[in-house]
Scaffold this motif. Structure first.
Motif, mmCIF file in Angstrom:
data_model
loop_
_atom_site.group_PDB
_atom_site.id
_atom_site.type_symbol
_atom_site.label_atom_id
_atom_site.label_comp_id
_atom_site.label_asym_id
_atom_site.label_seq_id
_atom_site.Cartn_x
_atom_site.Cartn_y
_atom_site.Cartn_z
ATOM 1 N N LEU A 61 -35.232 17.624 5.674
ATOM 2 C CA LEU A 61 -35.581 16.799 6.832
ATOM 3 C C LEU A 61 -36.187 18.311 7.292
ATOM 4 O O LEU A 61 -36.612 18.237 8.837
ATOM 5 N N GLU A 62 -35.421 19.598 6.737
ATOM 6 C CA GLU A 62 -35.422 20.808 7.901
ATOM 7 C C GLU A 62 -37.068 20.905 7.746
ATOM 8 O O GLU A 62 -37.347 21.548 8.451
ATOM 9 N N ALA A 63 -37.472 20.633 6.278
ATOM 10 C CA ALA A 63 -38.395 21.504 6.014
ATOM 11 C C ALA A 63 -39.417 20.560 6.951
ATOM 12 O O ALA A 63 -40.751 20.794 6.605
ATOM 13 N N ARG A 64 -39.821 19.084 6.801
ATOM 14 C CA ARG A 64 -40.313 18.661 7.759
ATOM 15 C C ARG A 64 -41.642 19.414 8.996
ATOM 16 O O ARG A 64 -42.516 18.663 9.660
ATOM 17 N N ALA A 65 -40.595 19.441 9.735
ATOM 18 C CA ALA A 65 -40.551 20.921 10.755
ATOM 19 C C ALA A 65 -41.537 22.125 10.654
ATOM 20 O O ALA A 65 -42.264 22.141 11.599
ATOM 21 N N TYR A 66 -42.722 21.636 8.990
ATOM 22 C CA TYR A 66 -43.338 22.586 8.715
ATOM 23 C C TYR A 66 -44.120 22.082 8.682
ATOM 24 O O TYR A 66 -45.656 22.845 8.176
ATOM 25 N N SER A 67 -44.669 20.510 8.225
ATOM 26 C CA SER A 67 -45.290 19.860 8.068
ATOM 27 C C SER A 67 -47.105 20.372 8.944
ATOM 28 O O SER A 67 -46.784 20.200 10.530
ATOM 29 N N TYR A 68 -47.555 20.402 8.470
ATOM 30 C CA TYR A 68 -49.094 20.556 9.003
ATOM 31 C C TYR A 68 -49.783 19.615 8.720
ATOM 32 O O TYR A 68 -50.384 19.930 7.937
ATOM 33 N N GLY A 84 -40.614 21.574 0.521
ATOM 34 C CA GLY A 84 -41.950 21.359 0.653
ATOM 35 C C GLY A 84 -42.228 21.032 2.134
ATOM 36 O O GLY A 84 -41.446 20.259 2.322
ATOM 37 N N CYS A 85 -43.562 21.105 2.571
ATOM 38 C CA CYS A 85 -43.878 20.388 3.744
ATOM 39 C C CYS A 85 -45.504 20.160 2.813
ATOM 40 O O CYS A 85 -46.068 20.498 2.031
ATOM 41 N N ASN A 86 -45.677 19.126 3.455
ATOM 42 C CA ASN A 86 -46.932 18.454 3.519
ATOM 43 C C ASN A 86 -48.373 19.242 4.013
ATOM 44 O O ASN A 86 -47.837 20.054 4.940
ATOM 45 N N ILE A 87 -49.174 19.578 3.202
ATOM 46 C CA ILE A 87 -50.331 20.360 4.225
ATOM 47 C C ILE A 87 -51.471 20.120 3.849
ATOM 48 O O ILE A 87 -52.015 19.944 2.942
ATOM 49 N N GLU A 88 -52.201 19.341 5.198
ATOM 50 C CA GLU A 88 -53.769 18.917 4.907
ATOM 51 C C GLU A 88 -54.555 19.447 5.957
ATOM 52 O O GLU A 88 -54.494 21.017 5.217
ATOM 53 N N ASN A 89 -55.863 19.707 5.405
ATOM 54 C CA ASN A 89 -56.985 19.818 5.447
ATOM 55 C C ASN A 89 -57.729 18.849 5.587
ATOM 56 O O ASN A 89 -57.945 18.072 5.611
ATOM 57 N N ALA A 90 -58.663 19.822 6.773
ATOM 58 C CA ALA A 90 -60.196 18.866 7.465
ATOM 59 C C ALA A 90 -60.930 18.407 6.194
ATOM 60 O O ALA A 90 -61.736 17.928 6.708
ATOM 61 N N ALA A 91 -61.523 19.450 4.759
ATOM 62 C CA ALA A 91 -61.511 18.786 4.599
ATOM 63 C C ALA A 91 -60.797 17.442 3.781
ATOM 64 O O ALA A 91 -61.403 16.928 2.318
ATOM 65 N N PRO A 115 -58.899 18.406 -0.250
ATOM 66 C CA PRO A 115 -57.245 19.533 -0.602
ATOM 67 C C PRO A 115 -56.039 19.377 0.113
ATOM 68 O O PRO A 115 -55.161 19.892 -0.262
ATOM 69 N N THR A 116 -55.390 18.457 0.582
ATOM 70 C CA THR A 116 -54.018 18.168 0.813
ATOM 71 C C THR A 116 -53.128 17.922 0.130
ATOM 72 O O THR A 116 -53.643 17.538 -0.709
ATOM 73 N N ASN A 117 -52.618 18.843 0.224
ATOM 74 C CA ASN A 117 -51.029 19.012 -0.760
ATOM 75 C C ASN A 117 -49.744 18.499 -0.387
ATOM 76 O O ASN A 117 -49.342 18.353 1.029
ATOM 77 N N CYS A 118 -49.154 17.314 -0.964
ATOM 78 C CA CYS A 118 -48.821 16.367 0.073
ATOM 79 C C CYS A 118 -46.720 17.954 -0.351
ATOM 80 O O CYS A 118 -46.631 18.510 -0.971
ATOM 81 N N ALA A 119 -45.396 17.413 0.555
ATOM 82 C CA ALA A 119 -44.416 18.332 0.421
ATOM 83 C C ALA A 119 -43.874 18.459 -0.837
ATOM 84 O O ALA A 119 -43.237 19.870 -1.228
ATOM 85 N N GLU A 120 -43.641 17.349 -2.029
ATOM 86 C CA GLU A 120 -43.239 17.632 -3.100
ATOM 87 C C GLU A 120 -43.777 18.396 -4.030
ATOM 88 O O GLU A 120 -43.315 19.141 -4.651
ATOM 89 N N ARG A 121 -44.811 18.222 -3.564
ATOM 90 C CA ARG A 121 -45.632 19.230 -4.745
ATOM 91 C C ARG A 121 -45.792 20.785 -4.335
ATOM 92 O O ARG A 121 -45.945 21.846 -4.644
ATOM 93 N N THR A 122 -46.042 20.907 -2.757
ATOM 94 C CA THR A 122 -45.469 22.313 -2.408
ATOM 95 C C THR A 122 -44.437 22.503 -2.782
ATOM 96 O O THR A 122 -43.984 23.775 -3.347
ATOM 97 N N ALA A 123 -43.335 21.838 -2.613
ATOM 98 C CA ALA A 123 -41.861 21.963 -3.571
ATOM 99 C C ALA A 123 -41.973 22.811 -5.280
ATOM 100 O O ALA A 123 -41.090 23.804 -5.797
ATOM 101 N N VAL A 124 -42.532 21.821 -5.715
ATOM 102 C CA VAL A 124 -42.790 22.499 -7.555
ATOM 103 C C VAL A 124 -43.796 23.816 -7.198
ATOM 104 O O VAL A 124 -43.285 24.086 -8.505
ATOM 105 N N PHE A 125 -44.313 23.321 -7.036
ATOM 106 C CA PHE A 125 -45.399 24.899 -7.089
ATOM 107 C C PHE A 125 -44.594 26.532 -6.632
ATOM 108 O O PHE A 125 -44.742 27.091 -6.759
ATOM 109 N N LYS A 126 -43.849 26.064 -5.398
ATOM 110 C CA LYS A 126 -42.851 27.092 -5.022
ATOM 111 C C LYS A 126 -41.822 27.736 -5.882
ATOM 112 O O LYS A 126 -41.459 28.694 -6.704
ATOM 113 N N ALA A 127 -41.566 26.283 -6.507
ATOM 114 C CA ALA A 127 -40.462 26.836 -7.006
ATOM 115 C C ALA A 127 -41.718 27.548 -9.471
ATOM 116 O O ALA A 127 -41.003 28.359 -9.324
ATOM 117 N N VAL A 128 -42.116 26.907 -9.668
ATOM 118 C CA VAL A 128 -42.945 27.395 -11.066
ATOM 119 C C VAL A 128 -43.435 28.732 -10.420
ATOM 120 O O VAL A 128 -42.914 29.177 -11.298
#
Ligand code: THU
Length: 143
Positions: free
Chosen positions: A15-22, A44-51, A54-67
């Protein structure tokens, strides 16, 4: 086995990570908190893109940060999403791509996916239940 308090903490962090959702395009804000076997929690949070694509979901942001920090074994993930200040509507379920990315680094019969609207309001599944008959690293070893 996760304790009730561990689950609540994971939800709190999602819930706290949601605050950073783009998410200016969908306005659908998602937060995730991934519990590693060593006790660390990666958010992790979701990170959208004008195109769009390239949008990244919150779950994958968290996994990629960890790995990318050398952490590759996980026990559970909490996901909280929806429009507005607090999650509303249906639970935010991990998309198919995120389920497959999680599959790479977990024991799917044990790994827990917790979808939450609040600390009190959540549902959980194993990854096996969410992604049955999945394709994992062992498949490539069998030829
Ligand atoms: N989204 C996630 O962050 N996780 C999911 O598993 C489902 C979808 C995001 C992607 C996009 O920014 C927004 O939610 C709407 O699809």
């Amino acid at each position: 086995m996760l304790t009730k308090e561990q689950k609540r903490q994971l939800i709190r962090e999602a819930l706290e990570a949601r605050a950073y959702s783009y998410s200016p395009y969908s306005e659908y804000r998602v937060g995730a908190a991934l519990l590693a076997e060593d006790g660390r929690i990666f958010r992790g949070c979701n990170i959208e893109n004008a195109a769009y694509t390239p949008t990244n979901c919150a779950e994958r942001t968290a996994v990629f940060k960890a790995v990318s920090e050398g952490c590759r074994s996980f026990l559970a993930i909490a996901v909280a999403g929806g429009k507005g200040e607090k999650p509303s509507g249906d639970y935010a379920y991990p998309c198919g791509v995120c389920r497959q990315v999680l599959r790479e680094f977990v024991d799917p019969s044990k790994f827990l996916v917790i979808c939450a609207r609040s600390e009190e309001d959540c549902r959980e599944w194993t990854l096996d239940e969410m992604l049955p008959e999945s394709f994992g690293p062992a498949q490539l070893e069998k030829g």
